[in-house]
Write a protein that holds these residues in place. Structure first.
Motif, short mmCIF file in Angstrom:
data_model
loop_
_atom_site.label_atom_id
_atom_site.label_comp_id
_atom_site.label_asym_id
_atom_site.label_seq_id
_atom_site.Cartn_x
_atom_site.Cartn_y
_atom_site.Cartn_z
N ASP A 1 91.17 -20.68 -16.22
CA ASP A 1 91.04 -19.69 -17.33
C ASP A 1 91.27 -20.68 -18.69
OD1 ASP A 1 91.45 -17.57 -19.46
OD2 ASP A 1 91.35 -16.36 -17.69
N ASP A 2 90.73 -20.11 -19.74
CA ASP A 2 90.87 -21.10 -20.74
C ASP A 2 92.43 -20.67 -21.42
OD1 ASP A 2 89.46 -19.06 -23.28
OD2 ASP A 2 89.20 -18.61 -21.46
N GLU A 3 93.00 -19.28 -21.27
CA GLU A 3 94.07 -19.12 -21.49
C GLU A 3 95.05 -19.49 -20.72
OE1 GLU A 3 94.20 -15.24 -23.32
OE2 GLU A 3 92.05 -14.92 -23.11
N ASP B 1 98.32 -19.10 -20.67
CA ASP B 1 99.29 -18.19 -20.21
C ASP B 1 98.68 -17.19 -19.08
OD1 ASP B 1 100.78 -18.94 -22.43
OD2 ASP B 1 100.43 -17.40 -23.83
N ILE B 2 97.55 -17.02 -19.12
CA ILE B 2 96.99 -16.19 -17.79
C ILE B 2 97.02 -17.03 -16.61
CG2 ILE B 2 94.66 -15.30 -16.97
CD1 ILE B 2 94.31 -14.15 -19.79
N TYR C 1 92.08 -25.45 -16.96
CA TYR C 1 92.05 -24.69 -18.23
C TYR C 1 90.72 -24.64 -18.89
CZ TYR C 1 96.93 -24.86 -17.40
OH TYR C 1 98.39 -24.82 -16.77
N ASP D 1 87.53 -17.30 -14.68
CA ASP D 1 87.25 -16.46 -15.82
C ASP D 1 85.68 -16.77 -16.09
OD1 ASP D 1 87.46 -15.07 -18.15
OD2 ASP D 1 88.12 -16.63 -19.44
#
Length: 191
Positions: free
Chosen positions: A12-14, A16-17, A35, A53
């Motif tokens: 995922d590029d976020e 935190d996720i 990421y 994602d």
């Protein structure tokens, strides 16, 4: 059969996720983090399951998935995305589709299910993926939209073909394993 823990690649590029997902899996799985799409492709060969994602800057999840399949990788892939499913998912070669936000229990259940499916005949795995696609579309589209969709009808026809072929191979599979696979498919179709 190896005794090592299964490896889950979280993409995922976020950040935190990815970190939250990692907490859910770190005790029972080896966890790899990526990421972005390029980083995911560098690590995918070491994974048993990928949580991917769909929308990321640069190389999208859909492009990562296509590249994974073009390479011939048998890794199980679950799309974990904020993108509501549309008919375009009919041709995407993923194994499960989860719409964010996703609870930890659902993530773990999905990964456990995909690891179990990795042991089954390719027909059963393909049937599970088709059931996932159909369930995602059924949750978002009306009956009339589904009835008018060539993509959805194609999925239904392929599901029927696989059901017929799978019934011929039931005797070759471990009965308990087959029952678990069918239960998973039935639960998805009933949602």
């Amino acid at each position: 059969m190896p005794t090592a823990q299964p490896t889950v690649l979280l993409v995922d590029d976020e950040a935190d996720i990815v970190d939250v997902y990692a907490l859910a899996f770190s005790e029972d799985y080896d966890v790899l983090k990526a990421y972005g799409g390029e980083e995911a492709l560098q690590k995918v060969s070491d994974a048993d399951v990928v949580l991917l994602d769909r929308r990321m800057p640069g190389l999208s999840g859909q492009e990562v998935l296509s590249t994974i399949r073009e390479r011939g990788s048998e890794v199980r892939v679950a799309m974990v995305t904020a993108v509501d499913p549309d008919f375009d998912i009919a041709e995407m070669p993923f194994d499960a589709y989860l719409t964010k936000p996703v609870e930890e229990a659902e993530l773990r259940e999905t990964v456990d299910g995909l690891l179990t499916l990795a042991d089954y005949d390719e027909q059963v795995r393909e049937r599970f993926a088709i059931a996932e696609k159909m369930a995602a579309l059924e949750a978002e589209k009306s009956r009339s939209e589904l009835a008018e969709s060539e993509e959805y009808q194609g999925l239904s026809e392929r599901a029927a073909e696989l059901d017929a072929r799978t019934s011929e191979t039931v005797g070759e599979m471990d009965p308990e394993a087959f029952e678990q696979a069918v239960t998973g498919i039935t639960e998805i179709e009933d949602e």
